[in-house]
Design a protein around this motif. Structure first.
Motif, PDB file in Angstrom:
ATOM      1  N   LEU A 106      18.929 -31.570 -14.903  1.00 47.38           N
ATOM      2  CA  LEU A 106      19.850 -32.347 -14.063  1.00 47.38           C
ATOM      3  C   LEU A 106      19.390 -32.366 -12.611  1.00 47.38           C
ATOM      4  CD1 LEU A 106      23.248 -31.124 -15.487  1.00 47.38           C
ATOM      5  CD2 LEU A 106      22.566 -33.500 -15.321  1.00 47.38           C
ATOM      6  N   MET A 107      18.958 -31.205 -12.122  1.00 42.65           N
ATOM      7  CA  MET A 107      18.529 -31.144 -10.730  1.00 42.65           C
ATOM      8  C   MET A 107      17.278 -31.964 -10.521  1.00 42.65           C
ATOM      9  SD  MET A 107      19.554 -27.280  -9.678  1.00 42.65           S
ATOM     10  CE  MET A 107      19.214 -27.307  -7.957  1.00 42.65           C
ATOM     11  N   ASP A 108      16.452 -32.019 -11.540  1.00 40.14           N
ATOM     12  CA  ASP A 108      15.267 -32.858 -11.489  1.00 40.14           C
ATOM     13  C   ASP A 108      15.673 -34.329 -11.447  1.00 40.14           C
ATOM     14  OD1 ASP A 108      12.471 -32.932 -11.383  1.00 40.14           O
ATOM     15  OD2 ASP A 108      12.435 -33.673 -13.458  1.00 40.14           O
ATOM     16  N   MET A 109      16.670 -34.667 -12.272  1.00 39.41           N
ATOM     17  CA  MET A 109      17.144 -36.060 -12.345  1.00 39.41           C
ATOM     18  C   MET A 109      17.662 -36.560 -11.010  1.00 39.41           C
ATOM     19  SD  MET A 109      19.224 -36.286 -15.894  1.00 39.41           S
ATOM     20  CE  MET A 109      20.199 -37.745 -15.686  1.00 39.41           C
ATOM     21  N   VAL A 110      18.333 -35.695 -10.256  1.00 46.07           N
ATOM     22  CA  VAL A 110      18.893 -36.143  -8.985  1.00 46.07           C
ATOM     23  C   VAL A 110      17.912 -35.958  -7.832  1.00 46.07           C
ATOM     24  CG1 VAL A 110      21.271 -35.728  -9.695  1.00 46.07           C
ATOM     25  CG2 VAL A 110      20.011 -33.930  -8.522  1.00 46.07           C
ATOM     26  N   GLY A 111      16.668 -35.630  -8.183  1.00 49.03           N
ATOM     27  CA  GLY A 111      15.623 -35.607  -7.175  1.00 49.03           C
ATOM     28  C   GLY A 111      15.615 -34.387  -6.285  1.00 49.03           C
ATOM     29  N   ILE A 112      15.945 -33.223  -6.845  1.00 48.02           N
ATOM     30  CA  ILE A 112      15.828 -31.997  -6.063  1.00 48.02           C
ATOM     31  C   ILE A 112      14.476 -31.378  -6.385  1.00 48.02           C
ATOM     32  CG2 ILE A 112      16.765 -29.682  -5.709  1.00 48.02           C
ATOM     33  CD1 ILE A 112      19.505 -30.821  -6.357  1.00 48.02           C
ATOM     34  N   PRO A 113      13.616 -31.195  -5.381  1.00 49.44           N
ATOM     35  CA  PRO A 113      12.299 -30.625  -5.655  1.00 49.44           C
ATOM     36  C   PRO A 113      12.412 -29.144  -6.044  1.00 49.44           C
ATOM     37  CG  PRO A 113      12.573 -31.045  -3.309  1.00 49.44           C
ATOM     38  CD  PRO A 113      13.789 -31.572  -3.976  1.00 49.44           C
ATOM     39  N   ALA A 114      11.469 -28.685  -6.844  1.00 50.43           N
ATOM     40  CA  ALA A 114      11.432 -27.286  -7.315  1.00 50.43           C
ATOM     41  C   ALA A 114      12.785 -26.825  -7.854  1.00 50.43           C
ATOM     42  CB  ALA A 114      10.963 -26.355  -6.209  1.00 50.43           C
ATOM     43  N   PRO A 115      13.318 -27.522  -8.848  1.00 54.19           N
ATOM     44  CA  PRO A 115      14.674 -27.218  -9.319  1.00 54.19           C
ATOM     45  C   PRO A 115      14.844 -25.779  -9.795  1.00 54.19           C
ATOM     46  CG  PRO A 115      13.583 -28.745 -10.816  1.00 54.19           C
ATOM     47  CD  PRO A 115      12.719 -28.636  -9.609  1.00 54.19           C
ATOM     48  N   GLU A 116      13.803 -25.237 -10.439  1.00 51.88           N
ATOM     49  CA  GLU A 116      13.953 -23.902 -11.012  1.00 51.88           C
ATOM     50  C   GLU A 116      14.301 -22.856  -9.955  1.00 51.88           C
ATOM     51  OE1 GLU A 116      12.495 -21.688 -14.855  1.00 51.88           O
ATOM     52  OE2 GLU A 116      11.586 -23.558 -14.214  1.00 51.88           O
ATOM     53  N   SER A 117      13.615 -22.956  -8.789  1.00 50.59           N
ATOM     54  CA  SER A 117      13.881 -21.961  -7.749  1.00 50.59           C
ATOM     55  C   SER A 117      15.148 -22.302  -6.976  1.00 50.59           C
ATOM     56  CB  SER A 117      12.688 -21.881  -6.802  1.00 50.59           C
ATOM     57  OG  SER A 117      12.473 -23.136  -6.205  1.00 50.59           O
ATOM     58  N   ARG A 118      15.526 -23.579  -6.974  1.00 54.15           N
ATOM     59  CA  ARG A 118      16.733 -23.973  -6.238  1.00 54.15           C
ATOM     60  C   ARG A 118      18.022 -23.555  -6.942  1.00 54.15           C
ATOM     61  NH1 ARG A 118      16.238 -27.630  -1.897  1.00 54.15           N
ATOM     62  NH2 ARG A 118      14.121 -27.323  -1.158  1.00 54.15           N
ATOM     63  N   LEU A 119      17.930 -23.245  -8.220  1.00 53.59           N
ATOM     64  CA  LEU A 119      19.141 -22.872  -8.954  1.00 53.59           C
ATOM     65  C   LEU A 119      19.833 -21.673  -8.318  1.00 53.59           C
ATOM     66  CD1 LEU A 119      18.306 -23.134 -12.757  1.00 53.59           C
ATOM     67  CD2 LEU A 119      19.944 -24.462 -11.472  1.00 53.59           C
ATOM     68  N   ASN A 120      19.029 -20.771  -7.722  1.00 54.74           N
ATOM     69  CA  ASN A 120      19.607 -19.537  -7.191  1.00 54.74           C
ATOM     70  C   ASN A 120      19.950 -19.610  -5.716  1.00 54.74           C
ATOM     71  OD1 ASN A 120      19.532 -18.147  -9.619  1.00 54.74           O
ATOM     72  ND2 ASN A 120      17.357 -17.737  -9.352  1.00 54.74           N
ATOM     73  N   THR A 121      19.912 -20.809  -5.128  1.00 55.45           N
ATOM     74  CA  THR A 121      20.268 -20.887  -3.721  1.00 55.45           C
ATOM     75  C   THR A 121      21.757 -21.150  -3.584  1.00 55.45           C
ATOM     76  OG1 THR A 121      19.709 -23.224  -3.732  1.00 55.45           O
ATOM     77  CG2 THR A 121      18.028 -21.715  -2.940  1.00 55.45           C
ATOM     78  N   PHE A 122      22.253 -20.812  -2.401  1.00 55.87           N
ATOM     79  CA  PHE A 122      23.669 -21.042  -2.104  1.00 55.87           C
ATOM     80  C   PHE A 122      23.803 -22.343  -1.309  1.00 55.87           C
ATOM     81  CE2 PHE A 122      23.531 -16.533  -2.949  1.00 55.87           C
ATOM     82  CZ  PHE A 122      24.670 -16.365  -3.712  1.00 55.87           C
ATOM     83  N   PRO A 123      24.950 -22.984  -1.384  1.00 53.10           N
ATOM     84  CA  PRO A 123      25.123 -24.273  -0.710  1.00 53.10           C
ATOM     85  C   PRO A 123      24.740 -24.242   0.773  1.00 53.10           C
ATOM     86  CG  PRO A 123      26.988 -23.863  -2.125  1.00 53.10           C
ATOM     87  CD  PRO A 123      26.130 -22.636  -2.181  1.00 53.10           C
ATOM     88  N   HIS A 124      25.037 -23.140   1.464  1.00 52.48           N
ATOM     89  CA  HIS A 124      24.763 -23.130   2.905  1.00 52.48           C
ATOM     90  C   HIS A 124      23.280 -23.058   3.217  1.00 52.48           C
ATOM     91  CE1 HIS A 124      24.782 -18.795   2.006  1.00 52.48           C
ATOM     92  NE2 HIS A 124      23.937 -18.706   3.004  1.00 52.48           N
ATOM     93  N   GLN A 125      22.474 -22.780   2.195  1.00 53.72           N
ATOM     94  CA  GLN A 125      21.032 -22.700   2.436  1.00 53.72           C
ATOM     95  C   GLN A 125      20.347 -24.053   2.278  1.00 53.72           C
ATOM     96  OE1 GLN A 125      20.591 -19.695  -0.572  1.00 53.72           O
ATOM     97  NE2 GLN A 125      20.198 -18.100   0.931  1.00 53.72           N
ATOM     98  N   MET A 126      21.130 -25.080   1.955  1.00 54.23           N
ATOM     99  CA  MET A 126      20.527 -26.403   1.748  1.00 54.23           C
ATOM    100  C   MET A 126      21.153 -27.426   2.695  1.00 54.23           C
ATOM    101  SD  MET A 126      19.735 -26.731  -2.251  1.00 54.23           S
ATOM    102  CE  MET A 126      21.370 -27.031  -2.796  1.00 54.23           C
ATOM    103  N   SER A 127      20.476 -28.574   2.835  1.00 50.77           N
ATOM    104  CA  SER A 127      20.978 -29.618   3.729  1.00 50.77           C
ATOM    105  C   SER A 127      22.119 -30.379   3.067  1.00 50.77           C
ATOM    106  CB  SER A 127      19.851 -30.584   4.048  1.00 50.77           C
ATOM    107  OG  SER A 127      19.478 -31.271   2.877  1.00 50.77           O
ATOM    108  N   GLY A 128      22.798 -31.197   3.866  1.00 48.91           N
ATOM    109  CA  GLY A 128      23.905 -31.995   3.348  1.00 48.91           C
ATOM    110  C   GLY A 128      23.465 -32.930   2.230  1.00 48.91           C
TER     111      GLY A 128
END
Lengths: 335, 325
Positions: free
Chosen positions: B134-156
């Protein structure tokens, strides 16, 4: 994280010195001195009084006495009780488990009831349960401990005869205190009825001691939950089709825990202060009662040492709470 | 049969100063695979009508409707539990503020997987795989490592992508996007809209786009519903609406587009949307309307026929002579 811990530990030093200074000064401000108290009504001759003054070091200027005291603390020596002639350190650790057991039970009682009550009240805001709970909490918070304790003793122990009035366990039981915790020791002893006797002795002091923290935690949980429940991410959680438990118990509570944990940490201080009164009323052989007795006996080293150890205990609990913040809310996690 | 059919929806809020009608007799219908845009100023009841559909309004809101059906099932008759099986699975919604719409205490992976655990009956490993997909589908790069990030660590923008991934996790049949780009940079806005319409095309889901940006409407929608002060004032296919607006409010909105401005001064609609205490007696738009007369000010208009875009107006614009007669 380690760096943060070290910097926090460093801030302990001034607090620590402050506590020694205050406890040292306060006990000396009380009228009367240990020698007069020890002599009692018989009195003591002026020659013997002088002799004892020198023996106990009271002939020295106060600042010299203070530095002698500090020197001892740095070496891990809290001095000896004037009355029992035993090291303060030993007395403290002989009595501390009793206080710890009571405080832990009171805390479990307060958190175990206060947290769910606050959550339910917030979810049912303005309804009967909410109003009933909040007014009860206010009553609980404003009730003087000694009066509440006496009331419970009269009704529960006196009229209903359900619980014993004082002490930790019935005199019929004797076993060595392996851990110092009566609940555990009574189980280990394997004697029939020992555990239930220990438990029944704990009930009233636990309720009395836990009432104020319970009220504070319930109210704090409610207000924190109310704030969180209006957040956008709660709407998202509902839009996902989560059950009320999933929304309130997981998504909302986790965010509401920060102020609640702070209050729990602060309650530990209140709890130890409250323990002094509660233990006296229920003849609970813990440090609270020990401290009160020592103040009346002007047992300087015991009062100073006891206060210091309690203060350290409170500082450690609050440091733990600060460390917990990061685990609960990653946004304030230190690196 | 329409995918979503709402008729005569009204939402009233009990406030300290009396009842307030935020949505007034609104009809919404969306077909499978259709993109409907709901446009209007702030306070025109766009979001509230959709939140009412999702059951997300606070308890102070009273919702009434003649029909509220999703795939032929009456949503009003369902128990809360049965409704939760539809909301979040078949109907999903994304919101305006991605930063505050994600829970700060949980990783984005947890929040995406939560929807899967709830509705899809997947085991742990499948959920993990699906979340990455799903994260790949919505165009988030490196989805596997992004799964463990918190919302405040990413842009709007990244957070809004997470929101979209979360909402499409259970293959919804209808997606409601409530001003999904309002809080984002202009460059990110276009990306997010492209993503949404792309997903809509690929999956064939219905899409309701709530916006106040006519440019967004022109580029993405098939049909447009214009709301004003809680009422639907016009409903037309997008091409016809831009070519021949029938309601003066729609015409005024279109005239206010910078691209359409002919004079140096951008035309505006004077005044604001009426609130709780200054609701006009007749047509709600009459105080701000350039064409209003005494009839408009005294008698509330009823919607015209579909040949006039259901315009709620006594004197619809651009009416051909035959219709007028």
């Amino acid at each position: 994280m380690l760096k943060y811990l070290a910097s926090r530990l460093l801030t302990f030093v001034p607090t620590f010195i402050g506590v020694t200074l205050i406890s040292f000064a306060f006990i000396r401000m009380l009228p009367g001195d240990p020698i007069t108290v020890m002599a009692g009504e018989r009195g003591v001759s002026p020659e013997r009084y002088q002799e004892l003054m020198v023996q106990l070091g009271f002939d020295q200027p106060v600042y010299v006495q203070y530095f002698e005291y500090l020197k001892g603390i740095v070496q891990g020596d809290l001095g000896m009780s004037f009355v029992t002639k035993k090291p303060v350190w030993d007395e403290f650790f002989a009595l501390f488990p009793a206080t710890l057991e009571l405080s832990l039970c009171a805390m479990i009682f307060a958190v175990g009831l206060g947290l769910p009550a606050g959550v339910i009240a917030a979810v049912n805001r303005g309804k009967f349960f909410d109003r009933a709970l909040m007014s009860t909490a206010l009553v609980g918070y404003s009730m003087p401990i000694f009066w509440w304790a006496l009331l419970l003793i009269i009704v529960v122990s006196g009229w209903l005869g359900l619980t014993p009035v004082s002490g930790r366990i019935s005199l019929m039981f004797y076993f060595p205190d392996t851990t110092g915790f009566m609940l555990i020791d009574s189980l280990l002893s394997g004697q029939k009825g020992a555990f239930s006797s220990a438990l029944s002795h704990l009930i009233l002091p636990t309720i009395v001691l836990g009432t104020i923290p319970l009220a504070v935690i319930a109210r704090q949980t409610r207000s924190a939950m109310l704030e969180v429940l209006s957040e956008d991410y709660i709407r998202t959680a509902r839009a996902k089709g989560l059950s009320p438990y999933g929304i309130n118990g997981i998504h909302a509570l986790r965010n509401a825990l920060i102020p609640v944990i702070t209050v729990i940490g602060l309650s530990v201080g209140t709890l130890l202060a409250g323990a002094i009164l509660t233990e006296t009323i229920f003849s609970w052989p813990g440090i609270g009662k020990w401290m009160v007795d020592s103040i009346f006996r002007r047992d300087y080293p015991v009062v100073q040492g006891g206060l210091l150890l309690i203060a350290v205990m409170v500082m450690i609990v609050n440091l733990t709470v600060d460390m917990l913040y990061g685990f609960i809310n990653p946004k304030i996690r230190k690196r | 049969m329409a995918l979503l059919e709402i008729r005569n929806l009204s939402v009233d809020f009990t406030t300290a100063s009396g009842a307030f009608r935020a949505v007034d007799a609104v009809d919404v219908s969306v077909d499978k695979g259709e993109v409907l845009a709901i446009v209007g100023e702030s306070g025109s009841g766009k979001s509230v009508s959709m939140l009412a559909l999702m059951g997300l309004l606070p308890w102070t809101a009273t919702i009434t409707a003649d029909v509220m059906e999703f795939e032929g099932r009456d949503l009003r008759a369902l128990t809360p539990k049965a409704r939760r099986k539809i909301v979040g699975k078949d109907i999903a919604m994304i919101f305006q503020e991605p930063m505050s719409s994600l829970n700060p205490c949980f990783t984005v992976g947890f929040q995406i997987k939560e929807a899967l655990r709830l509705h899809m009956n997947m085991d742990r490993a499948t959920r993990h795989k699906r979340a990455i997909e799903l994260m790949d589908m919505v165009g988030i790069p490196a989805p596997e490592s992004r799964l463990n990030t918190f919302p405040h660590q990413m842009s709007g923008g990244m957070n809004q992508r997470v929101m979209i991934a979360m909402s499409i996790a259970c293959n919804p049949k209808l997606l409601i996007a409530d001003e999904p780009t309002t809080a984002l940079d202009v460059t990110i806005q276009a990306q997010i809209l492209d993503l949404l319409t792309g997903l809509q095309r690929d999956t064939g889901m219905g899409l309701i786009l709530i916006t106040h940006d006519m440019g967004v409407v022109a580029e993405n929608a098939e049909r447009v519903s214009v709301q004003y002060a809680g009422q639907k004032v016009e409903d037309q296919p997008v091409y016809d609406l831009f070519a021949r607006p029938h309601h003066p409010y729609t015409a005024a909105l279109l005239a206010a587009l910078p691209e359409r401005a002919t004079s140096k001064l951008l035309p505006t609609i004077p005044g604001v949307v009426p609130g709780q205490f200054d609701r006009p007696k007749g047509c709600l738009f009459s105080p701000r309307c350039a064409y209003a007369d005494d009839r408009c000010r005294s008698t509330p208009p009823i919607p015209c026929g579909s040949e006039l875009g259901l315009a709620r107006c006594h004197y619809p614009l651009n009416a051909t002579e035959e219709v007028k007669a």
